[in-house]
Design an enzyme around this catalytic site. Structure first.
Site, PDB file in Angstrom:
ATOM      1  N   ASP A  89     -24.380 -57.938  25.105  1.00  0.00           N
ATOM      2  CA  ASP A  89     -23.825 -58.653  23.970  1.00  0.00           C
ATOM      3  C   ASP A  89     -22.711 -57.604  23.527  1.00  0.00           C
ATOM      4  OD1 ASP A  89     -25.346 -60.638  24.112  1.00  0.00           O
ATOM      5  OD2 ASP A  89     -26.880 -60.130  22.776  1.00  0.00           O
ATOM      6  N   PHE A 131     -29.842 -57.560  19.374  1.00  0.00           N
ATOM      7  CA  PHE A 131     -28.871 -57.847  20.509  1.00  0.00           C
ATOM      8  C   PHE A 131     -29.326 -57.680  21.777  1.00  0.00           C
ATOM      9  CE2 PHE A 131     -28.296 -53.260  19.383  1.00  0.00           C
ATOM     10  CZ  PHE A 131     -28.536 -52.572  20.804  1.00  0.00           C
ATOM     11  N   HIS A 132     -28.627 -58.116  22.828  1.00  0.00           N
ATOM     12  CA  HIS A 132     -28.817 -57.944  24.229  1.00  0.00           C
ATOM     13  C   HIS A 132     -27.728 -56.754  24.740  1.00  0.00           C
ATOM     14  CE1 HIS A 132     -30.003 -62.340  24.077  1.00  0.00           C
ATOM     15  NE2 HIS A 132     -30.730 -61.735  25.220  1.00  0.00           N
ATOM     16  N   ASP A 133     -27.977 -56.020  25.705  1.00  0.00           N
ATOM     17  CA  ASP A 133     -27.263 -54.807  25.907  1.00  0.00           C
ATOM     18  C   ASP A 133     -25.812 -55.511  26.510  1.00  0.00           C
ATOM     19  OD1 ASP A 133     -28.285 -55.977  28.442  1.00  0.00           O
ATOM     20  OD2 ASP A 133     -28.910 -54.322  29.500  1.00  0.00           O
TER      21      ASP A 133
END
Length: 260
Positions: A146, A142-144
């Site tokens: 997201d 994940f991205h932060d």
């Protein structure tokens, strides 16, 4: 013409919604403990999908079965799942809404109310881990941004991320699903129009460095096995105002600040 357009619209909505049934309270025995040990009612979102999708072989006609992927089949001394270490990407799978530059979102996710609330973010996490558990996928990424909403300040944003990370940690412990890697979103917010690490504005550069540092901490806390730097919007806006050497120097400075 009005009614024709109206009914056509309703049919489209019903067609889309048929793929996303509303969540229901599970009657299965047991509770869903959050990271604080509090008991939460267990909710099942994909009620028509079996608890774990099985391998039924090449002749299977069951849409909820694997025909070729047999996780436990031994190949050259190792199970297939170790050769094929699949991970679910959070941004495409649970944040993408099926839109493109020429149209509107086409996905209706009943569990997602579209708000930037922490409750909605946690609900997405619950949905994601149910989805991955049923697929038998052992990793996610994940991205932060997201998984957690952005606050009004960096301090508030980090506090929101911390709360979600605590929730994710509880879900990882419950399911055995592991974090493959986390990364930082240095491209979606307007502040990153001219890049993050390569940005010519010192305030934006400092914000990007702080965001990367936070993700390093998050990745470590959740046991991430890797870290990704994806320069989705690195570089100045136009070739007319770009100094490539400065861009590279700025990016090198970011890595130096973070790692040293």
């Amino acid at each position: 013409e009005y009614f024709s357009e109206y009914f056509s619209s309703q049919l489209d909505q019903n067609f889309i919604m048929s793929f996303a049934p509303p969540p229901t309270l599970s009657t299965a025995k047991g509770d869903n403990d959050n990271a604080k040990g509090e008991k939460q009612p267990q909710v099942e979102y994909f009620v028509k999908v079996p608890a774990k999708i099985p391998y039924n072989g090449p002749t299977s006609t069951d849409p909820f079965s694997f025909r070729y992927y047999n996780a436990d089949e031994i190949i050259l001394g190792r199970p297939m799942k170790e050769w094929l270490r699949f991970s679910v990407c959070y941004w495409h799978t649970f944040r993408g809404m099926g839109a493109d530059p020429f149209g509107f979102p086409t996905m209706n996710r009943e569990w997602d109310d579209g708000s930037p609330s922490i409750e909605n973010a946690k609900r997405r996490c619950d949905v994601a881990f149910e989805f991955m558990s049923k697929l038998g996928v052992e990793y996610y990424t994940f991205h932060d941004r997201d998984v957690a909403p952005e606050g009004r300040t960096l301090h508030e944003t980090n506090a929101l991320l911390d709360e979600i990370v605590e929730h994710l940690e509880g879900l990882q412990k419950k399911t055995g699903i592991k974090l493959l890697w986390a990364t930082q979103n240095l491209f979606s917010h307007p502040r990153y129009m001219n890049g993050g690490g390569t940005n010519p504005d010192m305030h934006t550069f400092a914000y990007a460095a702080s965001q990367v540092k936070k993700v390093l901490d998050v990745n470590h806390k959740l046991g991430g096995q890797n870290l990704v730097f994806w320069g989705g919007r690195e570089g100045y806006q136009s070739i007319l105002n770009t100094d490539v050497k400065k861009e590279l120097d700025h990016m090198a400075a970011l890595f130096k600040v973070i790692f040293y």
